[in-house]
Design an enzyme around this catalytic site. Structure first.
Site, PDB file in Angstrom:
ATOM      1  N   SER A 600       1.130  -1.455   0.177  1.00  0.00           N
ATOM      2  CA  SER A 600      -0.219   0.098  -0.174  1.00  0.00           C
ATOM      3  C   SER A 600       0.794   1.316   0.061  1.00  0.00           C
ATOM      4  O   SER A 600       1.987   1.406  -0.889  1.00  0.00           O
ATOM      5  CB  SER A 600      -0.933  -0.220   1.179  1.00  0.00           C
ATOM      6  OG  SER A 600      -1.900   1.098   0.757  1.00  0.00           O
ATOM      7  N   HIS A 715      -8.921  -4.152  -1.688  1.00  0.00           N
ATOM      8  CA  HIS A 715      -7.163  -4.178  -0.573  1.00  0.00           C
ATOM      9  C   HIS A 715      -6.707  -4.971  -0.082  1.00  0.00           C
ATOM     10  O   HIS A 715      -5.719  -4.775   0.367  1.00  0.00           O
ATOM     11  CB  HIS A 715      -7.454  -2.936  -0.091  1.00  0.00           C
ATOM     12  CG  HIS A 715      -6.815  -1.832   0.203  1.00  0.00           C
ATOM     13  ND1 HIS A 715      -5.360  -1.708  -1.051  1.00  0.00           N
ATOM     14  CD2 HIS A 715      -5.975  -1.581   1.262  1.00  0.00           C
ATOM     15  CE1 HIS A 715      -4.439  -0.664  -0.045  1.00  0.00           C
ATOM     16  NE2 HIS A 715      -5.133  -0.654   1.126  1.00  0.00           N
TER      17      HIS A 715
END
Length: 743
Positions: A600, A715
């Site tokens: 991320s 995600h």
């Protein structure tokens, strides 16, 4: 892992009430495939794109960026490339003689029924938990009486079988939580995501009857934010159609929706601006009173908070725009300061907790803040939740966890007492039991398996459940060390290796460095994050594993994060380099044997490190990364992170972003270490095009790389334990290939 204030996060999404859910990011790339060299058996990522007529460019390409077509998330050409890269990576890495063993061991650990049944929510006399194992990969949402759970003998009943529900409805449902209306907790808003994206379907559920409510509240698939106002009223922020979203892709309009009426008839109570990040409703049960708020996220780090009064009007709260709403206790709004506050002749230090009288605000009277708790210079307040009369505060002290019980006395003073949890541990504050004035917390260390404690009002913990050891910790040592960064700042890091280890060995450094998200040491079966037991596999085979607490996180309070915002981002990269160089200086490792891992926001970190110091690192794990900082703000939720990174459309901001943006800083003629990219096609927070394009650019210039993109999982990448276990095995075999083994 980027963290968000309300809904738009990267990796760590912190709710306004201090409860956390873990989520994540993804990636994809260019036209040709990896080639297996029969002689060397190495992954050689074909450098040249497919041939095409001279003078033409592929669709959605430009002279500056020939790989824009890889941003077409589910474009046929892009997905064909992803499948080719996935196949090449798997064909190579699964040849490792130990791959099957790594995968099966990882799966056994993840599916092991000897796991802590975490108290995800305590609702009255019930504990709710989402349980996942081999038979239930998507999970069982289940309930147990609180008394039985606290005694370590829960009596579970299944409320929702997510796997069975998905099968019956023909949907790939992924559980995203439930919000049940206090104080009776009968009606719940259940959020289910198709495939794991951030977009949810929200459906009303009757917890007492165990079924969805006929003609109940239902919100179609969207990135919605919703809160109960009362049993017949919701405060809803969702996609209402054209012009209802912010530039970041989140709702900007809050409406009151009454039961039995169409959503289209809901009354607008607030509209944010298109340039805002998001608008979010928040509701808190405080004894018999329910308080409802609207948060306008102006930037990722600034917001306006308003109270919704009983008359349906909004009243601005006197909070500074950079303060963080935490919870409500005894009619006091609790907030955390991110900068010093001067009020009524007093100065409140940054990082402190303060309180405001909500009754006064509701009545239109002025109010001044009270000091609730101020951390020391080496402390940082991380999480704040409340039970009926106690504020439970989880803090870090030199990156070790502490849990405090904070009370407001009859003399209107706040007092703090520490819970007697194990020292030198990571503490995770799970939930609170309101009526019992009790908190549930998990304590663990890199070599110490997690133990769940119930902490009563006296601060004395009672063990609820401990996990058995997954490996022989007596063989290993863990120590906290400090490196010195370029500007002289001391950077802590944790080092795990075999006891008595001598001589240099391969080392893997995991770091994050952003969004106030502290990296605390957890049991090695879960390190590094989203890679399952990779850390355990790594140290078992005689290597060193390092968790680095670089700036940008929340390890030492607001300044630790603020010091690397925007034009100062280079400091976090310097911190990572300093940790790597300290490993070399102290003889733990050597150049050519150091790998780095980040996901991320950590993808920006390892991407910049890759391009700045290809001489220092020999393996790079880049999970769900950001890499193209020129276009990030135009890709999915990227616009919400401008407050962290800067705006690439502003020339002055691009001037500093361009100096480290990984995608733009890959240079021809430079030999880079072979990166392992992993991601998810369904990631609708961080665009999968970041990883795809970065891989393409590296391949274009003749560099090797590995690539693996799951089609589901959002995600969080893996939609179930099978995918997580496979990724752990792929990463372990990759590290061995690129860094070798101990000498």
């Amino acid at each position: 892992m980027l963290a968000a204030r309300s809904s738009p996060a990267l990796d760590l999404v912190a709710s306004p009430l201090g409860k956390r859910v873990t989520l994540f990011l993804s990636g994809d790339t260019f036209l040709h495939r990896f080639l297996l060299s029969a002689a060397a058996l190495i992954l050689t990522a074909a450098a040249a794109p497919a041939s095409r007529p001279a003078g033409t460019v592929p669709a959605s390409a430009s002279a500056d960026d020939p790989y824009l077509w890889l941003e077409e998330v589910e474009g046929p050409r892009a997905l064909a490339q992803v499948r080719d890269w996935n196949r090449a990576t798997e064909d190579l890495l699964t040849q490792d003689p130990k791959f099957a063993d790594y995968q099966s061991r990882a799966r056994a650990i993840l599916d092991d029924e000897q796991q802590i049944a975490t108290p995800d929510q305590v609702m009255g006399d019930l504990v709710l938990n989402l349980w996942r194992d081999a038979k239930n990969p998507r999970g069982l949402w289940r309930a147990s009486p609180l008394a039985a759970y606290r005694a370590g003998k829960p009596a579970w009943r299944t409320v929702i079988d997510v796997d069975a529900l998905g099968k019956a409805e023909g949907k790939s449902w992924v559980w995203h939580g439930a919000d049940c209306l206090a104080p009776d907790y009968r009606r719940c808003l259940v959020s289910l995501s198709p495939g794991g994206t951030d977009a949810d379907v929200v459906r009303e559920f009757d917890l007492e009857r165990g079924r969805f409510v006929d003609d109940g509240f239902v919100l179609p698939e969207a990135k919605s934010n919703v809160a109960w106002v009362d049993a017949d009223t919701l405060l809803v922020v969702t996609d209402y159609g054209p012009n209802s979203l912010t530039a970041s892709g989140y709702g900007r309009i809050a409406k009151l929706w009454k039961r039995g009426t169409p959503l289209a008839a809901a009354r607008t109570v607030f509209e944010g601006e298109t340039a805002d990040v998001s608008v979010s409703p928040v509701a808190v049960q405080d004894g018999t009173r329910r308080w409802t708020f609207v948060t306008r996220g102006k930037t990722f780090w600034t917001s306006e908070q308003s109270l919704l009064t009983a008359t349906g009007q909004l009243v601005r709260l006197p909070l500074p725009e950079d303060a963080e709403f935490q919870t409500v206790l005894g009619g006091r709004l609790i907030a955390k300061l991110q900068s010093p506050l001067d009020s009524a002749g007093k100065r409140f230090a940054e990082g402190s907790l303060i309180a405001y009288d909500l009754d006064a605000i509701d009545a239109g009277r002025s109010t001044t803040p009270e000091l609730v708790m101020a951390p020391s210079a080496r402390q940082a307040i991380e999480e704040v939740v409340s039970s009926d009369t106690i504020l439970w505060v989880k803090a870090l002290d030199d990156v070790s966890g502490k849990l405090f019980a904070v009370r407001r006395g009859a003399d209107e003073r706040w007092t703090t007492s520490a819970a007697a949890l194990p020292a030198n541990s990571s503490i995770r504050l799970q939930s609170t039991a309101g009526k019992s004035d009790m908190a549930f917390a998990i304590a663990e260390g890199m070599l110490t398996p997690p133990t769940l404690y119930a902490v009563g009002s006296s601060g004395a913990p009672t063990r609820v459940q401990s996990l058995p050891a997954k490996f022989d910790s007596a063989r290993f040592s863990v120590e906290q060390r400090f490196a010195t960064s370029k500007d002289g700042t001391r950077i802590p890091y944790f080092l795990v290796r075999r006891k008595g280890a001598a001589g240099a060995m391969p080392a893997l450094i995991h770091a994050y460095g952003g969004f106030r998200a502290a990296q605390t040491p957890g049991y090695l079966t879960g390190q590094p994050y989203r890679a399952g037991p990779l850390g355990m596999f790594w140290v078992e085979e005689g290597n060193a594993y390092v968790l680095a607490n670089i700036r940008g996180g929340g390890e030492y309070g607001p300044e630790w994060h603020r010091s690397v915002l925007r034009e100062n981002r280079q400091k976090s990269f310097d911190d990572l380099h300093a940790v790597a160089e300290d490993l070399i200086r102290t003889g733990v490792s050597t150049k050519g044997r150091i790998g780095i891992s980040g996901r991320s926001n950590g993808g920006v970190l390892v991407g910049a490190a890759l391009t700045q110091r290809p001489d220092l690192y020999s393996a790079v794990i880049s999970g769900s990364p950001l890499h193209d900082m020129k276009r990030y703000s135009h890709m999915l939720a990227g616009a919400s992170w401008v407050g962290e990174y800067g705006d690439p459309d502003v020339p002055a901001d691009w001037a500093f972003l361009s100096r480290y943006s990984p995608y733009q800083n890959v240079k021809p003629g430079v030999k880079y270490p072979a990166v392992f990219f992993y991601s998810s096609t369904k990631d609708d927070r961080v665009h999968p095009g970041h990883a795809r394009k970065m891989a393409a650019r590296l391949g274009e210039y003749g560099n090797r790389f590995y690539f693996h993109e799951y089609l589901e999982g959002g995600h969080s990448v893996g939609a179930d334990h099978a995918e997580d276990a496979k990724r752990a095995a792929l990463l372990m075999t990759y590290l061995k290939r690129e860094l070798g083994g101990p000498k």
